[in-house]
Motif scaffolding. Structure first.
Motif, short mmCIF file in Angstrom:
data_model
loop_
_atom_site.label_atom_id
_atom_site.label_comp_id
_atom_site.label_asym_id
_atom_site.label_seq_id
_atom_site.Cartn_x
_atom_site.Cartn_y
_atom_site.Cartn_z
N SER A 108 2.26 9.96 -50.84
CA SER A 108 3.38 9.11 -50.42
C SER A 108 2.92 7.89 -49.63
O SER A 108 3.73 7.04 -49.28
CB SER A 108 4.41 9.92 -49.61
OG SER A 108 3.82 10.89 -48.81
N ASP A 113 2.66 15.64 -46.82
CA ASP A 113 1.36 15.54 -47.49
C ASP A 113 0.26 16.23 -46.68
O ASP A 113 -0.64 16.85 -47.24
CB ASP A 113 0.96 14.07 -47.70
CG ASP A 113 1.85 13.35 -48.71
OD1 ASP A 113 2.61 14.03 -49.44
OD2 ASP A 113 1.79 12.10 -48.76
N SER A 159 -2.87 11.45 -49.66
CA SER A 159 -1.48 11.40 -49.22
C SER A 159 -0.70 10.59 -50.25
O SER A 159 -0.59 9.37 -50.14
CB SER A 159 -1.38 10.75 -47.84
OG SER A 159 -0.03 10.67 -47.42
N ASN A 202 0.90 20.02 -46.95
CA ASN A 202 0.50 20.50 -48.27
C ASN A 202 -1.02 20.59 -48.40
O ASN A 202 -1.55 21.55 -48.95
CB ASN A 202 1.03 19.57 -49.37
CG ASN A 202 2.53 19.70 -49.53
OD1 ASN A 202 3.11 20.69 -49.10
ND2 ASN A 202 3.15 18.70 -50.14
N SER A 204 5.84 10.89 -44.59
CA SER A 204 4.67 11.30 -45.38
C SER A 204 4.02 12.57 -44.83
O SER A 204 3.03 13.04 -45.40
CB SER A 204 3.63 10.16 -45.41
OG SER A 204 3.12 9.93 -44.11
#
Lengths: 391, 391
Positions: free
Chosen positions: B150, B255, B148, B258, B252
């Motif tokens: 972020s 993430d 992750s 994705n 976040s």
């Protein structure tokens, strides 16, 4: 307003019966507490108890029995016991309150061994560092179901599979270790008691073991999955199940290999297959590798059971010397046997080594302290896996 | 000779201290025993105890507190209690021995809720049949780690992923439900307490729910993984962690999406994404779906927390009405809210519905009996998932 949810959650957690227990469990008492010198303090709040003892794997044994030690009560009715500095390891323990064995209500970290749930703790700065989750890349652990066509009663079977870090991001093919549990165990045993995923993550990160897939099937032919994970629902596990050592596990094992080799990116040849197991799983590993003498280049027998267990006419246990010779002729990179000096299976392993000597089959033999314990099996896994697939 | 191993194993299990406990645990006492009429008997061997009570989720409450009931001792020093026939459900329970709360030593089936481990049992012939492992095709449950970017403190994070039966054998793309836990929970909560994989297996087999991937991330921004599964080692879980409701989880969240969309065969569009969560996870679902107003066609708020929890300047919690309107304009198939009549969050949900009414946003509202409980959240999951991806 911003604290509304926090306040209302606090109210919830002091008014709901079930959740009040959660709050109670989250109270002040810390147990166990591992100190810097590797001594450990245990604590239990038990005002009404007349006597509280602790039993743990680090304690001395007498005739094979751990001798529990007494805890002492302080003015707050908290019973405490602090050990000497302990060697690094994973230890299980339990309290005995007026004769009743209980788990530590302040420790949520527990493992099940057959029908017993015990608390565990880790003492680091030594070998247990390999059992811990560390800041290294982590593999993936999947619980899947596969079809075993040769198992008429339980064709659908649960299996645990570790794929190494990077597996999903590469197009590489990987070697495979098939890792088998002992009697009373199941497809969860090597994960929970054996700390397999942590050990592999750490050894791979240290460059000691090659990235490999580890496959942990259920070796009880009559059991589709671990207790609570099958359609048999919740029940009390048994140490001994039917149809574990009468040939069916061995004769159906190609179903496991077929499943793995058609579902994972593996190097599907003898040079890239290993099989190992503890106790009954050592028995299975011995016989599977011998019965399919061209399947595995690496065999690990951890405190293995050697002799057939149930009355059987299975061809699996016929012509043992002959098939071992065949296995030897086909070539084998490593035939690795480990056992503790006080293991009750020591003598049968000694006899088996004579058989291997007689047919002049090479093997490595490791004799350790201790007996038939998970502490030894974790050690054996740490010693065995770095020797695999090193061509 | 054929019985050699059996005999030696028996010797082992009567001489080793640790294993003797295993034998003890595997003894004669059956607890709990679910009878044919759905009454349940509980048993505990405790000769020295002066009073043994049982506390369980089926028992009546007073001011939100479960009132434990007394068990009675027979001539063999076994304390027993038998319930009335119980409605089908998953129940947690514990014993209270002279004031000390303990788990049932004869029941290995346990769940952890924050810092408390309780025994569980299933009473079938009703809704709990959906929580059981049945003879239907089973999905795969994977524990993985993802990056992750972020999250500066814990870029590596653990996540639980359910892929439906057939996922591995097809080339199809699947829709995805993101399923978020509440405060004190983690990436294990929906599996252990929520019985997600069993519920999905059963609903999919019944043709009620579409095959879908269910993604269960860890919603505690400051926690890389569940207690015991991270590099923080074994510790006592906290109910409240820092940085859970101050915007970082929401900001976040791409993430997670994705990671899933680049690692699984998914239908990566709004029509095929759903997000739902309980309590704090309902709060996260509300704000994530609103903050990314073109991401999800399905939103489920189960007993949701509504108001920001921590003092924050996060843009996530700004312009709430405006972004809800945006979400509405972008179109949404289902905005589903469920809460129990006695839930401490009832009022805040009522207020939130007024906001939705004001902006004329459609939603479905389900009001049930009961409060802020896993029993309700399992019900909500069973009711919510069949409504997803039915285009």
């Amino acid at each position: 307003m911003k604290n509304f949810l926090f306040l209302t959650l606090l109210i919830l957690f002091t008014t709901s019966g079930f959740s009040q227990q959660a709050l109670q469990g989250a109270g002040d008492i810390v147990s166990p507490e591992v100190h810097e010198d590797n001594s450990v303090s245990f604590r239990l709040h038990a005002p009404s108890a007349g006597e509280v003892k602790i039993s743990g794997e680090w304690l001395p044994q007498e005739n094979g029995n751990t001798i529990p030690v007494e805890m002492s009560k302080n003015e707050d009715n908290i019973w405490t016991y602090t050990t000497e500095p302990l060697p690094s390891n994973l230890y299980s323990y339990s309290f005995i309150v007026d004769g009743l064995r209980i788990t530590d209500p302040n420790n949520v970290h527990q493992i099940r061994d057959v029908a017993t749930v015990s608390n565990i703790l880790m003492v680091g700065n030594g070998k247990a560092d390999n059992y811990m989750v560390t800041n290294v890349p982590h593999g993936t652990v999947s619980r899947r179901w596969y079809k075993s066509p040769s198992n008429k009663d339980n064709p659908g079977r649960r299996i645990t599979i570790y794929t190494p870090p990077g597996y999903e991001d590469s197009s590489e093919n990987y070697p495979v270790l098939y890792l088998l549990h002992g009697m009373g165990g199941d497809e969860e045993a090597w994960m929970a008691l054996g700390r397999t995923s942590q050990i592999l993550d750490n050894l791979i990160a240290q460059g000691k073991a090659k990235p490999m897939i580890v496959v942990m099937p259920n070796g009880n032919y009559s059991q589709e999955a671990a207790p609570g994970e099958s359609s048999k629902g919740f029940y009390k596990p048994n140490f001994q199940l039917p149809n574990t050592m009468e040939g069916s596990m061995e004769s159906s094992f190609p179903d496991v290999i077929n499943f793995i080799e058609s579902n994972y990116r593996v190097k599907a040849d003898k040079e890239n297959r290993a099989i190992a197991g503890l106790s009954m799983g050592g028995f299975h590993s011995l016989h599977i590798s011998r019965f399919y003498p061209n399947m595995f280049d690496y065999v690990g027998l951890f405190s293995p059971g050697i002799n057939p267990f149930e009355k059987t006419n299975s061809p699996v246990y016929e012509n043992i010397e002959e098939t071992l010779k065949k296995q030897k002729e086909n070539g084998i990179e490593l035939y690795w046997i480990a056992i503790g000096k006080t293991d009750f299976l020591y003598k049968s392993v000694e006899d088996f080594r004579k058989t291997l000597d007689k047919i002049e089959m090479d093997y490595e033999y490791v004799e350790t302290e201790g007996g038939h314990t998970w502490s030894n099996w974790r050690d054996y896994l740490v010693e065995f896996t770095p020797q695999l697939f090193q061509e």
